[in-house]
Design an enzyme around this catalytic site. Structure first.
Site, PDB file in Angstrom:
ATOM      1  N   ARG A  40      17.205 -23.732   3.303  1.00  0.00           N
ATOM      2  CA  ARG A  40      17.354 -25.028   3.959  1.00  0.00           C
ATOM      3  C   ARG A  40      18.388 -24.890   5.066  1.00  0.00           C
ATOM      4  O   ARG A  40      19.003 -23.842   5.204  1.00  0.00           O
ATOM      5  CB  ARG A  40      17.682 -26.170   2.968  1.00  0.00           C
ATOM      6  CG  ARG A  40      18.505 -25.853   1.784  1.00  0.00           C
ATOM      7  CD  ARG A  40      19.892 -25.381   2.055  1.00  0.00           C
ATOM      8  NE  ARG A  40      20.615 -26.310   2.902  1.00  0.00           N
ATOM      9  CZ  ARG A  40      21.655 -26.001   3.652  1.00  0.00           C
ATOM     10  NH1 ARG A  40      22.138 -24.754   3.673  1.00  0.00           N
ATOM     11  NH2 ARG A  40      22.266 -26.885   4.402  1.00  0.00           N
ATOM     12  N   ASP A  61      20.256 -31.417  12.714  1.00  0.00           N
ATOM     13  CA  ASP A  61      18.847 -31.073  12.523  1.00  0.00           C
ATOM     14  C   ASP A  61      18.033 -31.345  13.775  1.00  0.00           C
ATOM     15  O   ASP A  61      16.963 -30.772  13.977  1.00  0.00           O
ATOM     16  CB  ASP A  61      18.250 -31.855  11.350  1.00  0.00           C
ATOM     17  CG  ASP A  61      18.660 -31.214  10.058  1.00  0.00           C
ATOM     18  OD1 ASP A  61      19.800 -31.446   9.622  1.00  0.00           O
ATOM     19  OD2 ASP A  61      17.849 -30.430   9.516  1.00  0.00           O
ATOM     20  N   ASN A 119      21.324 -35.708  11.298  1.00  0.00           N
ATOM     21  CA  ASN A 119      21.911 -34.710  10.400  1.00  0.00           C
ATOM     22  C   ASN A 119      21.910 -35.275   8.980  1.00  0.00           C
ATOM     23  O   ASN A 119      21.491 -36.425   8.742  1.00  0.00           O
ATOM     24  CB  ASN A 119      23.325 -34.330  10.860  1.00  0.00           C
ATOM     25  CG  ASN A 119      23.842 -33.084  10.163  1.00  0.00           C
ATOM     26  OD1 ASN A 119      23.148 -32.082  10.064  1.00  0.00           O
ATOM     27  ND2 ASN A 119      25.055 -33.144   9.631  1.00  0.00           N
ATOM     28  N   LYS A 120      22.397 -34.480   8.057  1.00  0.00           N
ATOM     29  CA  LYS A 120      22.374 -34.837   6.628  1.00  0.00           C
ATOM     30  C   LYS A 120      22.860 -36.255   6.376  1.00  0.00           C
ATOM     31  O   LYS A 120      23.845 -36.695   6.960  1.00  0.00           O
ATOM     32  CB  LYS A 120      23.229 -33.808   5.875  1.00  0.00           C
ATOM     33  CG  LYS A 120      23.376 -34.002   4.393  1.00  0.00           C
ATOM     34  CD  LYS A 120      22.057 -34.174   3.668  1.00  0.00           C
ATOM     35  CE  LYS A 120      21.065 -33.054   3.917  1.00  0.00           C
ATOM     36  NZ  LYS A 120      19.669 -33.423   3.496  1.00  0.00           N
TER      37      LYS A 120
HETATM   38  O1  MRU Z   1      18.476 -30.895   3.738  1.00  0.00           O
HETATM   39  P1  MRU Z   1      19.182 -29.725   4.332  1.00  0.00           P
HETATM   40  O2  MRU Z   1      20.105 -29.044   3.379  1.00  0.00           O
HETATM   41  O3  MRU Z   1      18.231 -28.784   5.014  1.00  0.00           O
HETATM   42  O4  MRU Z   1      20.087 -30.359   5.493  1.00  0.00           O
HETATM   43  C1  MRU Z   1      20.878 -29.506   6.264  1.00  0.00           C
HETATM   44  C2  MRU Z   1      21.695 -30.205   7.270  1.00  0.00           C
HETATM   45  O5  MRU Z   1      21.667 -31.407   7.406  1.00  0.00           O
HETATM   46  C3  MRU Z   1      22.519 -29.337   8.190  1.00  0.00           C
HETATM   47  O6  MRU Z   1      23.709 -29.979   8.548  1.00  0.00           O
HETATM   48  C4  MRU Z   1      21.706 -29.038   9.453  1.00  0.00           C
HETATM   49  O7  MRU Z   1      20.445 -28.557   9.129  1.00  0.00           O
HETATM   50  C5  MRU Z   1      22.391 -28.083  10.340  1.00  0.00           C
HETATM   51  S1  MRU Z   1      22.430 -26.470   9.688  1.00  0.00           S
HETATM   52  C6  MRU Z   1      23.166 -25.424  10.791  1.00  0.00           C
END
Ligand code: MRU
Length: 366
Positions: A65, A254, A264-265
């Site tokens: 991920r 993202d 983002n998350k």
């Molecule tokens: O759901 P995930 O764990 O894939 O989410 C990841 C994130 O939100 C990260 O902050 C993002 O992908 C940037 S990673 C360099």
């Protein structure tokens, strides 16, 4: 269909033994090998995926991920589809690749790096004259992308490290580290680079409910690499900031739109609001491949994940039976809350009105 598990605690499943940090995903013996992030922090185990459907499942189930890692893994998945295709003609091979493209693309909707990586690799199939040429071009491009990812993260790190001072305590949310990329990381890459420059930078990581990327992954990889890290509950962000315990915030992304909106998350938005309220600089670190110049904020699909992730911790139920949950995986931070976006070629500063033009200019820079 799922990938096979194996223990490999020496982290030498790569051809690059000079790496002293975790390598998240690699190509080995015509397979894609990746750290199984669902098993962290308790076990550092690797899984081997032998076909693209296994790779798609690994992405969907968060075995791998983080936006750049998803992109690289999907590209390697497409390479698996290419080399294992039994097509005898060029047109049949392209049909096989198209099916793999569609399956891989559908795994997670929010991270733009997924579509970017698949499109970049597919482009290489164009204009080729034989099945062999297409297979080779696809594999070469996917491998190049995996290698480039590490170099780009190091550039992001070097670019952003100037923003940090010796002794800074930096808050981060989710995991934008080695584990979210091929290696080194974006937001955590900046922290790594600052430490490599001799600045004693320490980290406050939020747990990042409900999937716990902060406690399971960020704390794991920083601890693994000897970088000072302390964990806080997501609910302690405001308290820590109000006490003056946080000097700056840095997160990954993202997807970043031309308007400067950052996807983002889930939880990033509230961290940004609190940082703004407490006058703490809030930075985003991301490669060019995370920018989406086509879409508007309302066009972007926010992934909604299973309510099981909210009503249970691991296998243990923490909410009454019969109660439903809503589980959006990402949120949107508007540009007015962002102090700077750190890329591999420079730092974008607010207002982000000319973000598109600036990035286009930088893309041409050596
Ligand atoms: O759901 P995930 O764990 O894939 O989410 C990841 C994130 O939100 C990260 O902050 C993002 O992908 C940037 S990673 C360099």
């Amino acid at each position: 269909m799922s990938c096979s598990n194996h223990n490999n605690n020496n982290n030498n499943n790569n051809n690059n033994n000079s790496l002293n940090y975790l390598l998240t995903v690699a190509w080995k013996n015509d397979s894609v090998v990746m750290i199984d992030q669902t098993k962290l922090p308790n076990k550092l185990v690797y899984v081997t995926c032998k076909d693209y459907k296994e790779v798609a499942n690994a992405i969907k189930n968060l075995i791998v991920r983080g936006a750049p890692a998803i992109g690289v893994t999907a590209a390697l998945g497409l390479a698996l589809a290419a080399i294992h295709s039994e097509a005898k003609s060029l047109s049949q091979l392209l049909v096989d690749l198209d099916s793999a493209f569609t399956v891989l693309k559908s795994t997670r909707p929010t991270a733009i790096n997924l579509l970017w990586a698949l499109t970049r690799v597919m482009e290489k199939a164009k204009g080729k004259k034989s099945v062999y040429e297409v297979k080779k071009a696809i594999l070469d491009e996917a491998l190049k992308m995996a290698e480039e990812d590490i170099e780009i993260n190091k550039q992001i790190g070097r670019t952003g490290a100037v923003l940090f001072d010796n002794g800074d305590v930096i808050m981060t949310h989710c995991n934008a580290g080695s584990l979210a990329t091929t290696a080194y990381g974006t937001a955590l890459g900046v922290i790594r680079a600052a430490n490599e420059d001799g600045k004693q930078v320490s980290v406050i990581a939020t747990e990042t409910r409900p999937v716990m990327q902060g406690s399971r992954l960020t704390a794991f990889e920083l601890h693994h690499d000897g970088i000072d890290v302390r964990l806080i509950p997501d609910t302690a962000v405001g308290y820590m900031m109000s006490r003056g315990a946080i000097k700056r915030v840095i997160v990954g992304a993202d997807r970043i739109l031309r308007t400067g909106h950052v996807f983002n998350k889930i939880g990033t938005y509230q961290v940004a609001i609190l940082a703004n309220m407490h006058k703490i600089p809030f930075y985003v670190a991301a490669p060019f491949s995370t920018f989406d110049f086509k879409n508007n904020p309302e066009d972007i699909v926010i992934e909604e994940r299973s309510e099981e992730e909210v009503i249970k911790i691991g296998k243990k139920r923490i909410a009454p039976k019969g109660v439903q949950a809503f589980n959006p995986a990402f949120d949107v931070t508007p540009p007015e809350l962002i102090s700077g976006i750190i890329t591999e070629k420079g730092i974008l500063k607010p207002p982000f009105d000319n973000l598109y033009q600036t990035l286009k200019k930088w893309q041409k820079k050596k």
